[in-house]
Design a protein around this motif. Structure first.
Motif, PDB file in Angstrom:
ATOM      1  N   LEU A   1      29.914  25.851  45.291  1.00 31.72           N
ATOM      2  CA  LEU A   1      30.162  25.689  43.860  1.00 31.72           C
ATOM      3  C   LEU A   1      30.342  27.053  43.187  1.00 31.72           C
ATOM      4  N   ALA A   2      29.554  28.019  43.574  1.00 30.00           N
ATOM      5  CA  ALA A   2      29.673  29.365  43.004  1.00 30.00           C
ATOM      6  C   ALA A   2      31.038  29.981  43.309  1.00 30.00           C
ATOM      7  N   ILE A   3      31.613  29.635  44.444  1.00 31.73           N
ATOM      8  CA  ILE A   3      32.932  30.168  44.804  1.00 31.73           C
ATOM      9  C   ILE A   3      34.011  29.589  43.900  1.00 31.73           C
ATOM     10  N   VAL A   4      33.976  28.282  43.669  1.00 32.13           N
ATOM     11  CA  VAL A   4      35.055  27.650  42.899  1.00 32.13           C
ATOM     12  C   VAL A   4      34.834  27.723  41.391  1.00 32.13           C
ATOM     13  N   ALA A   5      33.626  28.053  40.954  1.00 33.91           N
ATOM     14  CA  ALA A   5      33.340  28.144  39.518  1.00 33.91           C
ATOM     15  C   ALA A   5      34.053  29.359  38.920  1.00 33.91           C
ATOM     16  N   PRO A   6      34.692  29.199  37.765  1.00 35.80           N
ATOM     17  CA  PRO A   6      35.312  30.360  37.111  1.00 35.80           C
ATOM     18  C   PRO A   6      34.272  31.450  36.845  1.00 35.80           C
ATOM     19  N   GLU A   7      34.714  32.671  36.858  1.00 36.36           N
ATOM     20  CA  GLU A   7      33.817  33.815  36.683  1.00 36.36           C
ATOM     21  C   GLU A   7      33.381  33.974  35.228  1.00 36.36           C
ATOM     22  N   TRP A   8      32.362  34.776  34.999  1.00 38.58           N
ATOM     23  CA  TRP A   8      31.784  34.946  33.665  1.00 38.58           C
ATOM     24  C   TRP A   8      32.772  35.526  32.668  1.00 38.58           C
ATOM     25  N   PHE A   9      33.728  36.303  33.133  1.00 38.28           N
ATOM     26  CA  PHE A   9      34.678  36.952  32.227  1.00 38.28           C
ATOM     27  C   PHE A   9      35.874  36.057  31.903  1.00 38.28           C
ATOM     28  N   ASP A  10      35.924  34.880  32.485  1.00 35.89           N
ATOM     29  CA  ASP A  10      37.032  33.950  32.253  1.00 35.89           C
ATOM     30  C   ASP A  10      36.691  33.063  31.053  1.00 35.89           C
ATOM     31  N   HIS A  11      36.812  33.618  29.851  1.00 36.46           N
ATOM     32  CA  HIS A  11      36.444  32.918  28.618  1.00 36.46           C
ATOM     33  C   HIS A  11      37.378  31.760  28.298  1.00 36.46           C
ATOM     34  N   ASP A  12      38.514  31.702  28.952  1.00 33.12           N
ATOM     35  CA  ASP A  12      39.485  30.629  28.723  1.00 33.12           C
ATOM     36  C   ASP A  12      39.575  29.693  29.913  1.00 33.12           C
ATOM     37  N   ALA A  13      38.555  29.663  30.745  1.00 39.53           N
ATOM     38  CA  ALA A  13      38.576  28.793  31.932  1.00 39.53           C
ATOM     39  C   ALA A  13      38.850  27.353  31.504  1.00 39.53           C
ATOM     40  N   ALA A  14      39.596  26.650  32.326  1.00 37.73           N
ATOM     41  CA  ALA A  14      39.972  25.266  32.028  1.00 37.73           C
ATOM     42  C   ALA A  14      38.733  24.415  31.779  1.00 37.73           C
ATOM     43  N   LEU A  15      38.751  23.684  30.671  1.00 40.84           N
ATOM     44  CA  LEU A  15      37.597  22.865  30.297  1.00 40.84           C
ATOM     45  C   LEU A  15      37.230  21.851  31.372  1.00 40.84           C
ATOM     46  N   GLU A  16      38.206  21.221  31.972  1.00 36.49           N
ATOM     47  CA  GLU A  16      37.925  20.215  32.987  1.00 36.49           C
ATOM     48  C   GLU A  16      37.169  20.827  34.165  1.00 36.49           C
ATOM     49  N   LEU A  17      37.557  22.022  34.562  1.00 38.49           N
ATOM     50  CA  LEU A  17      36.879  22.696  35.666  1.00 38.49           C
ATOM     51  C   LEU A  17      35.469  23.120  35.261  1.00 38.49           C
TER      52      LEU A  17
END
Length: 121
Positions: free
Chosen positions: A34-50
């Motif tokens: 899960l940590a691998i596929v989770a968007p990183e902390w600096f990705d403030h625009d990460a897709a909401l669904e993800l």
């Protein structure tokens, strides 16, 4: 699928396949995957669904969830503030959030925590 195969699939999905990345975030039972596929902390625009898939996964830890402390969506930050496993530094940041609901939830969570003695005092 063996654990190594799941790790390989997670790395591949993170780089090349957003649909597979979402599927893994929803279904993995391995916190490291899960940590691998989770968007990183600096990705403030990460897709909401993800982001919602990551936060809704039962193996999502407070550390993984804390990546979204700066997400642009107040709903994501509110979910984070309401997590029982949110870390104190995460809640302290959210207690200063511009959104009233996020700020109130984070402050309530901090107020509900037991007071810990300060080290070196």
């Amino acid at each position: 699928m063996g654990r190594q195969d799941e790790f390989t699939a997670a790395w591949r999905a993170t780089r090349h396949d957003p649909v597979e990345r979402l599927k893994i975030a929803r279904t993995t039972t391995d916190r490291e995957v899960l940590a691998i596929v989770a968007p990183e902390w600096f990705d403030h625009d990460a897709a909401l669904e993800l982001v919602h898939a990551v936060l809704g996964n039962p193996v999502c830890s407070g550390s993984i969830a804390g990546r979204y402390v700066g997400h642009r969506d107040a709903g994501v930050r509110l979910l984070l503030a309401r997590r029982s496993d949110a870390h104190d530094p995460t809640l302290q940041v959210l207690a200063l959030d511009l959104d009233d609901d996020v700020r109130a939830a984070a402050r309530a969570a901090l107020d509900a925590r037991p007071v810990r003695p300060m080290h070196g005092v």
